[in-house]
Design a protein around this motif. Structure first.
Motif, PDB file in Angstrom:
ATOM      1  N   THR A  58      69.609 -29.802  11.282  1.00  0.00           N
ATOM      2  CA  THR A  58      69.333 -29.273  12.625  1.00  0.00           C
ATOM      3  C   THR A  58      69.208 -27.760  12.558  1.00  0.00           C
ATOM      4  OG1 THR A  58      71.659 -29.052  13.279  1.00  0.00           O
ATOM      5  CG2 THR A  58      70.568 -31.149  13.789  1.00  0.00           C
ATOM      6  N   CYS A  59      68.439 -27.254  13.475  1.00  0.00           N
ATOM      7  CA  CYS A  59      68.188 -25.816  13.545  1.00  0.00           C
ATOM      8  C   CYS A  59      69.457 -25.101  14.002  1.00  0.00           C
ATOM      9  CB  CYS A  59      67.039 -25.570  14.530  1.00  0.00           C
ATOM     10  SG  CYS A  59      66.625 -23.843  14.731  1.00  0.00           S
ATOM     11  N   PHE A  60      69.671 -23.915  13.466  1.00  0.00           N
ATOM     12  CA  PHE A  60      70.858 -23.109  13.802  1.00  0.00           C
ATOM     13  C   PHE A  60      70.428 -21.795  14.464  1.00  0.00           C
ATOM     14  CE2 PHE A  60      74.757 -20.764  11.974  1.00  0.00           C
ATOM     15  CZ  PHE A  60      75.589 -21.241  12.957  1.00  0.00           C
ATOM     16  N   ASN A  61      69.176 -21.746  14.929  1.00  0.00           N
ATOM     17  CA  ASN A  61      68.682 -20.471  15.441  1.00  0.00           C
ATOM     18  C   ASN A  61      68.865 -20.295  16.938  1.00  0.00           C
ATOM     19  OD1 ASN A  61      68.136 -19.282  13.062  1.00  0.00           O
ATOM     20  ND2 ASN A  61      66.024 -19.972  12.938  1.00  0.00           N
ATOM     21  N   CYS A  62      69.393 -21.295  17.609  1.00  0.00           N
ATOM     22  CA  CYS A  62      69.959 -21.104  18.935  1.00  0.00           C
ATOM     23  C   CYS A  62      70.921 -22.247  19.148  1.00  0.00           C
ATOM     24  CB  CYS A  62      68.899 -21.008  20.038  1.00  0.00           C
ATOM     25  SG  CYS A  62      68.300 -22.571  20.701  1.00  0.00           S
ATOM     26  N   GLU A  63      71.405 -22.415  20.366  1.00  0.00           N
ATOM     27  CA  GLU A  63      72.460 -23.385  20.624  1.00  0.00           C
ATOM     28  C   GLU A  63      71.945 -24.812  20.767  1.00  0.00           C
ATOM     29  OE1 GLU A  63      71.666 -20.731  22.204  1.00  0.00           O
ATOM     30  OE2 GLU A  63      70.997 -21.225  24.218  1.00  0.00           O
ATOM     31  N   SER A  64      70.617 -25.013  20.747  1.00  0.00           N
ATOM     32  CA  SER A  64      70.085 -26.344  21.056  1.00  0.00           C
ATOM     33  C   SER A  64      70.227 -27.345  19.921  1.00  0.00           C
ATOM     34  CB  SER A  64      68.592 -26.254  21.395  1.00  0.00           C
ATOM     35  OG  SER A  64      68.354 -25.298  22.370  1.00  0.00           O
ATOM     36  N   ALA A  65      70.291 -26.862  18.686  1.00  0.00           N
ATOM     37  CA  ALA A  65      70.417 -27.748  17.518  1.00  0.00           C
ATOM     38  C   ALA A  65      69.300 -28.791  17.475  1.00  0.00           C
ATOM     39  CB  ALA A  65      71.773 -28.434  17.488  1.00  0.00           C
ATOM     40  N   CYS A  66      68.070 -28.359  17.621  1.00  0.00           N
ATOM     41  CA  CYS A  66      66.937 -29.284  17.520  1.00  0.00           C
ATOM     42  C   CYS A  66      66.871 -29.859  16.105  1.00  0.00           C
ATOM     43  CB  CYS A  66      65.629 -28.542  17.789  1.00  0.00           C
ATOM     44  SG  CYS A  66      65.505 -27.912  19.457  1.00  0.00           S
ATOM     45  N   GLY A  67      66.293 -31.042  16.017  1.00  0.00           N
ATOM     46  CA  GLY A  67      66.177 -31.693  14.722  1.00  0.00           C
ATOM     47  C   GLY A  67      65.086 -31.064  13.871  1.00  0.00           C
TER      48      GLY A  67
ATOM     49  N   ARG B 193      59.921 -31.954  18.240  1.00  0.00           N
ATOM     50  CA  ARG B 193      59.328 -30.650  18.566  1.00  0.00           C
ATOM     51  C   ARG B 193      60.308 -29.529  18.231  1.00  0.00           C
ATOM     52  NH1 ARG B 193      58.088 -33.310  24.377  1.00  0.00           N
ATOM     53  NH2 ARG B 193      56.456 -34.705  23.710  1.00  0.00           N
ATOM     54  N   THR B 194      59.754 -28.359  18.053  1.00  0.00           N
ATOM     55  CA  THR B 194      60.595 -27.176  17.848  1.00  0.00           C
ATOM     56  C   THR B 194      59.963 -26.016  18.601  1.00  0.00           C
ATOM     57  OG1 THR B 194      59.372 -26.303  15.958  1.00  0.00           O
ATOM     58  CG2 THR B 194      61.108 -27.913  15.478  1.00  0.00           C
ATOM     59  N   CYS B 195      60.714 -24.944  18.725  1.00  0.00           N
ATOM     60  CA  CYS B 195      60.092 -23.694  19.155  1.00  0.00           C
ATOM     61  C   CYS B 195      59.744 -22.902  17.894  1.00  0.00           C
ATOM     62  CB  CYS B 195      61.024 -22.907  20.078  1.00  0.00           C
ATOM     63  SG  CYS B 195      62.341 -22.022  19.235  1.00  0.00           S
ATOM     64  N   ALA B 196      59.263 -21.692  18.070  1.00  0.00           N
ATOM     65  CA  ALA B 196      58.834 -20.901  16.909  1.00  0.00           C
ATOM     66  C   ALA B 196      59.980 -20.630  15.944  1.00  0.00           C
ATOM     67  CB  ALA B 196      58.244 -19.579  17.393  1.00  0.00           C
ATOM     68  N   LYS B 197      61.196 -20.603  16.472  1.00  0.00           N
ATOM     69  CA  LYS B 197      62.333 -20.192  15.639  1.00  0.00           C
ATOM     70  C   LYS B 197      62.776 -21.274  14.658  1.00  0.00           C
ATOM     71  CE  LYS B 197      64.206 -19.296  19.555  1.00  0.00           C
ATOM     72  NZ  LYS B 197      64.915 -18.938  20.765  1.00  0.00           N
ATOM     73  N   GLY B 198      62.470 -22.535  14.977  1.00  0.00           N
ATOM     74  CA  GLY B 198      62.892 -23.608  14.073  1.00  0.00           C
ATOM     75  C   GLY B 198      62.196 -23.538  12.726  1.00  0.00           C
ATOM     76  N   PRO B 199      60.860 -23.609  12.702  1.00  0.00           N
ATOM     77  CA  PRO B 199      60.161 -23.528  11.405  1.00  0.00           C
ATOM     78  C   PRO B 199      60.386 -22.199  10.693  1.00  0.00           C
ATOM     79  CG  PRO B 199      58.699 -24.365  13.125  1.00  0.00           C
ATOM     80  CD  PRO B 199      59.949 -23.915  13.810  1.00  0.00           C
TER      81      PRO B 199
ATOM     82  N   TYR C 109      69.455 -24.406  25.625  1.00  0.00           N
ATOM     83  CA  TYR C 109      68.795 -25.657  25.218  1.00  0.00           C
ATOM     84  C   TYR C 109      67.294 -25.559  25.467  1.00  0.00           C
ATOM     85  CZ  TYR C 109      73.672 -26.887  25.697  1.00  0.00           C
ATOM     86  OH  TYR C 109      75.035 -26.864  25.605  1.00  0.00           O
ATOM     87  N   PHE C 110      66.757 -24.495  24.966  1.00  0.00           N
ATOM     88  CA  PHE C 110      65.390 -24.072  25.267  1.00  0.00           C
ATOM     89  C   PHE C 110      64.364 -25.184  25.043  1.00  0.00           C
ATOM     90  CE2 PHE C 110      61.942 -21.330  23.038  1.00  0.00           C
ATOM     91  CZ  PHE C 110      61.046 -21.615  24.028  1.00  0.00           C
ATOM     92  N   ASN C 111      64.158 -25.586  23.816  1.00  0.00           N
ATOM     93  CA  ASN C 111      63.090 -26.549  23.540  1.00  0.00           C
ATOM     94  C   ASN C 111      63.364 -27.917  24.198  1.00  0.00           C
ATOM     95  OD1 ASN C 111      61.137 -28.215  22.179  1.00  0.00           O
ATOM     96  ND2 ASN C 111      62.563 -28.466  20.497  1.00  0.00           N
ATOM     97  N   PRO C 112      64.574 -28.461  24.087  1.00  0.00           N
ATOM     98  CA  PRO C 112      64.817 -29.745  24.766  1.00  0.00           C
ATOM     99  C   PRO C 112      64.612 -29.660  26.273  1.00  0.00           C
ATOM    100  CG  PRO C 112      66.554 -29.301  23.165  1.00  0.00           C
ATOM    101  CD  PRO C 112      65.730 -28.054  23.261  1.00  0.00           C
TER     102      PRO C 112
HETATM  103  S1  SF4 Z   1      65.055 -24.311  20.670  1.00  0.00           S
HETATM  104 FE1  SF4 Z   1      64.092 -23.369  18.850  1.00  0.00          FE
HETATM  105  S2  SF4 Z   1      65.695 -22.056  17.997  1.00  0.00           S
HETATM  106 FE2  SF4 Z   1      66.684 -23.430  19.410  1.00  0.00          FE
HETATM  107  S3  SF4 Z   1      67.409 -25.087  18.096  1.00  0.00           S
HETATM  108 FE3  SF4 Z   1      65.391 -25.684  18.936  1.00  0.00          FE
HETATM  109  S4  SF4 Z   1      63.908 -25.053  17.382  1.00  0.00           S
HETATM  110 FE4  SF4 Z   1      65.837 -23.990  16.945  1.00  0.00          FE
END
Ligand code: SF4
Length: 963
Positions: free
Chosen positions: A77-86, A113-119, A245-248
């Motif tokens: 999971t992504c650690f670049n914000c609090e959402s922890a997207c897959g 899906r992710t935002c720009a910060k995930g990849p 929880y931006f992207n979700p």
């Molecule tokens: S919203 Fe973006 S930065 Fe936050 S966990 Fe999801 S992909 Fe990562």
């Protein structure tokens, strides 16, 4: 179908160009791929799960050759914000390196899906300047000298210190201060095992106020909207583009809108979110609660209230009984409360909140406020809303915004409904932890000082001021993914604290990347990004309950190849580790022989005398997740094996209306009804509420219901705030002198592609955004004679910063904005890192005044990444937060971020990026705000309301003061 059929035929021009050597040979390459779908079938969005262990694809770097590569897809999971997207890490089988990250379709919240910060995690892990080995300072703290050490030395030295502090009874001197948590209960377990009240967090510079506003209603301190099914959505802030929880959340807001929902946004700034809204209400900063209460009045006046819900689930009898003017409404204190009397009383109490009043406060037309209120009323139980930072975190009394917003949810009966807003706890999984220690019996007054007895989270941002007053000392201070020197207000106070060894004996920075706070550490210990660590995640992203598993993907790839790794740092780049194993091993060093009672919580249950392993830890948790063992068994996997393979699991697909649930038989058997219909234990603990003759769960509040009337606010010295109110902000227009050039500065807005202070080593992200000019409305700019890119001096209460101007219509007149993500810095003696985003600055102190001046902007350089030579931007922005005084709200304790500033043209000696701060004035402003508190108004000898939660909640006995 044969692969040959899908070989592309080259055009004559390509063949001719190849022959002439104008382009490289295009093929045929070393192999061809089988098609995943037949022509005419829908395309696949993701590689099929059956091929995750052995996925073939062309190497994009080898173009124009068609070169096949074999990858293994490992979820994390992504650690670049609090959402922890897959995320799915594409691990190249030949090089053993992560090639890229994409979304994980199995993740219930992010859905691939992710935002720009995930990849962009790929930038962070491959950054040649990242910290790869444990470091110890050389020379004085903050001087800039470092030497590489091994993990064993770091563990032994730090563990020895902590062990001595525990043995000598200095338990409150051991402190863990977290910026980005990203796990569920792990650190609580560690700190409880150590027996310290040592948890400090960033929450009171972030969401503490909004949490307080929600908690007064229902104890659960966050909203969980079901956007997908809403008919009307109300957001305060730029939530669609950059929210919690931006992207979700963003994808579900869009989903709701595509299904016909309308969106209203309150924001003084024309954010990208506001630009998508059906209704943009550009409110004066701090006026939001007035607007929301005016909407509530319209719901009351126009009969748009869900009577049944309010009558069943709101403590309206308390409200009516305690209302000082109840007699005037015909229902005297002794009379049997009647619901219609309550509604009449409520309407009378909010009579002052006319649309015209709200319009005068907010600058939004009354007709627009009325229109939105009616749309909310029409949506009824399908009204979803959210506020988090924004107005709540900006203003004195910001907590009242969340409390007023929740009033709309309550009146419309949209609490916990499909398309409505649930309490956060209903959508968040609480794990069963192994070897879980009992709660500590201490209370740390540095984190929860007595002046703020209602503060819901730690008063972390006033820590330097409390230490300056001699109220304590830190022996061992961990900062973990946390950078207060840069992210917090009053950063020079943090520099002074961290460089004073009489205040901070040892500072250990646990961080994936260099930052301004780590420069002032004794040890800098490299911790992993999202693909280099273990964590359990579960968040209230939508109407469901889910868990996700962050895991070190290279370690997992080696495991799948049959290779054993003892510690995660052996699989990660350099010796980058993870906190989970670090805390286990450190706890063994703190208590090597078990005499302190610490070690037993970190011993393997199956291998006596050996440390607990992460497999044992997470295996214990996953075996106890409802439904997971069964789902895993169907695939012949263990629960841990299932999570390592798929990375996420949906525990429940819907969690609505839980307040209506009948109490479980064993809970019902423990209680009985009182005269108020509460279901109580013999000791007086509220278990639920009786409705329709059935004891039901209700809400975990003193009344068991939603608390429109807060007895807690009365009991703790704020009776005037016992019901939802509007508190005039410290930046209310009446407190500004426009003729003097005074403005409200909004310093909090996020840029969707940046992380607070961890995007400095993500080149893709920094290339998109790297400067933070001051937004000035065109009218104001004309009045001040400013044009875009002119230099201005922005004067705060304690100093000033010099920045460029962006003249725009996208902000209200009288308000200026500056994004807080930008303005990163290093001094010339600090390590060269984060080069995509960092200015080189000079710091100086003259008497009580600190100054910062920019020596060099962003520059190209030489390292192993050739893109470093291609950096084309030079402007790294300005560090504005460091010029802000602390503003602790007297009720919630939240830092009130908005600033009253003067904006003037820069003088001849001002240079872009200049900063100055007077520390004497900084301490004075702290004291002025502290004087607003009512520390002794609560019940004697009780530190906090017992029913309030707090991080690392101690045993109840610690809530009682003995001196
Ligand atoms: S919203 Fe973006 S930065 Fe936050 S966990 Fe999801 S992909 Fe990562």
């Amino acid at each position: 179908m044969s692969a040959a059929r899908h070989r592309r035929r080259r055009a004559w021009l390509e063949r001719a160009s190849e022959a002439l050597g104008l382009i490289p040979e295009l093929g045929p390459g070393d192999a061809a791929l089988e098609p995943l779908v037949e022509p005419g079938e829908p395309l696949l969005k993701f590689p099929p799960e059956a091929q995750w262990d052995d996925w073939s694809e062309y190497d994009s770097q080898a173009w124009p050759r068609r070169q096949l590569r074999q990858r293994m897809l490992v979820p994390t999971t992504c650690f670049n914000c609090e959402s922890a997207c897959g995320l799915l890490a594409y691990v190249d089988k030949e090089t053993g390196q992560v090639q890229r990250f994409e979304g994980n379709p199995r993740h219930p919240a992010s859905r691939g899906r992710t935002c720009a910060k995930g990849p962009a995690t790929i930038n962070q892990i491959h950054d040649p300047d990242r910290i790869l080995f444990p470091l110890k300072r050389k020379g004085a703290r903050g001087e800039g000298g470092w030497e590489r050490i091994g993990w064993e030395q770091a563990l032994a030295e730090i563990g020895g210190r902590i062990g001595r502090a525990l043995t000598e009874g200095r338990r409150n001197e051991v402190v863990y201060h977290v910026g980005r948590p990203g796990h569920e209960g792990y650190m609580d377990r560690v700190l409880r095992a150590w027996g310290v009240d040592g948890h400090n967090s960033h929450t009171n510079v972030c969401s503490g106020a909004a949490r307080f506003g929600y908690a007064l209603w229902q104890k659960y301190d966050r909203p969980s909207p079901d956007y997908s099914h809403a008919k009307f959505i109300l957001l305060i802030s730029a939530h669609l583009e950059s929210g919690h929880y931006f992207n979700p959340h963003a994808q579900r807001i869009v989903e709701g809108m595509l299904a016909g929902a309308e969106l209203a946004v309150l924001d003084p700034r024309l954010s990208n979110t506001a630009s998508r809204a059906t209704y943009w209400l550009p409110t004066q900063p701090g006026s939001e609660a007035a607007v929301l209460l005016a909407m509530a009045k319209i719901l009351l006046d126009e009969g748009l209230v869900d009577r049944r819900f309010v009558e069943r689930w709101v403590n309206w009898r308390d409200y009516l009984r305690r209302s000082t003017s109840a007699t005037a409404a015909g229902a005297g204190p002794a009379a049997e409360p009647r619901f219609d009397d309550f509604l009449a009383r409520l309407a009378a109490d909010y009579a002052e909140f006319t649309p015209e009043f709200a319009a005068a406060e907010s600058g939004v037309p009354a007709s627009q406020i009325v229109a939105v209120a009616r749309r909310i009323g029409a949506a009824g139980s399908a009204f979803a809303c959210h506020t988090w930072r924004a107005a709540g975190s900006g203003n004195l009394g910001g907590w009242a915004v969340a409390r007023a917003m929740q009033l709309l949810t309550v009146l419309t009966g949209s609490l916990g409904t499909r398309g409505g807003t649930s309490p956060s706890g209903w959508n968040k999984f609480v794990p069963d932890l192994p070897l879980n220690p009992p709660a500590q019996k201490l209370w740390n007054e540095l984190h929860f000082p007595r002046e703020w007895p209602l503060c819901h989270y730690e008063m972390s941002f006033v820590l330097p001021h409390l230490l300056r007053e001699g109220r304590g000392r830190l022996d061992t201070y961990f900062t973990r993914v946390f950078n207060p020197v840069w992210t917090y207000p009053d950063g020079f106070a943090w520099i002074e604290m961290l460089t004073d060894e009489s205040k901070v004996g040892c500072h250990v920075a646990l961080t994936p990347t260099w930052n301004e706070t780590a420069f002032f550490a004794d040890y800098v210990l490299p911790m992993g990004h999202g693909s280099e660590r273990h964590d359990l995640n579960s968040y209230e992203t939508h109407d469901a309950l889910w868990i996700a598993f962050r895991q070190p993907v290279l370690r997992e790839a080696l495991r799948r190849q049959g290779k054993t790794v003892e510690r995660t740092w052996q699989a990660n780049p350099g010796e980058v580790w993870e906190e989970d194993e670090f805390w286990i091993d450190l706890s063994w060093r703190i208590d090597p022989d078990g005499a302190l009672g610490v070690r037993k919580h970190f011993e393997s249950p199956s291998r006596p005398g050996q440390p607990l392993s992460v497999d044992e830890y997470y295996g214990h948790i996953f075996e106890r997740v409802p439904g997971l063992p069964e789902a895993a068994a169907q695939e012949r996997l263990s629960p841990l094996g299932y999570m390592r393979r798929y990375g996420a699991f949906e525990v429940k697909s819907s969690c609505l209306l839980q307040h209506e649930d009948a109490l479980a038989p064993e809970a019902a058997a423990r209680g009985a009804a009182d005269a108020e219909g509460r279901w109580l234990t013999p000791q007086g603990a509220v278990l639920g509420v009786v409705q329709d003759g059935v004891p039901r769960k209700g809400f975990p509040t003193p009344s068991g219901r939603l608390e429109l009337d807060s007895g807690t606010m009365r009991d703790w010295g704020w009776p005037e705030y016992s019901r939802p109110v509007y508190v005039r902000s410290h930046v209310h227009p009446s407190r500004l002198d426009r003729a003097r050039g005074e403005f409200v500065l909004l310093p909090t807005f996020r840029l969707p592609n940046l992380i607070h202070s961890r995007s400095g080593n993500a080149k893709w992200l920094a290339e998109i955004s790297h400067r933070n000019p001051v937004w000035v409305n065109r009218e104001d700019a004309a009045r001040l004679g400013l044009a875009t890119d002119d230099l201005v001096r922005v004067e705060t209460e304690i100093g000033h910063f010099v920045d460029k101007v962006w003249v725009t219509e996208a902000v209200k007149p009288g308000v200026v904005c500056c994004s807080h993500h930008i303005g990163r810095w290093r001094r010339s003696q600090d390590p060269r890192a984060n080069r995509w985003a960092v200015n080189t600055v000079r710091l100086a102190r003259n008497g009580s005044v600190w100054t910062m001046s920019t020596v060099a902007g962003i520059e190209p350089g030489d390292n192993a990444d050739p893109d470093t030579r291609r950096i084309w931007w030079r402007d790294g922005g300005v560090h504005q937060n460091i010029t802000h005084a602390v503003h602790p709200d007297p009720v919630s304790g939240m830092h009130c971020w908005h600033q009253k500033v003067r904006v003037v043209k820069a003088g001849p000696d001002d240079r872009y990026g200049d900063v100055a701060v007077d520390m004497a004035r900084s301490q004075q402003v702290f004291r002025e705000w502290r004087a607003l508190t009512r520390p002794d108004a609560g019940p004697p000898n009780l530190r906090r309301p017992l029913w309030f939660n707090r991080p690392l909640r101690p045993a109840d006995e610690a809530y009682r003061r003995t001196v």
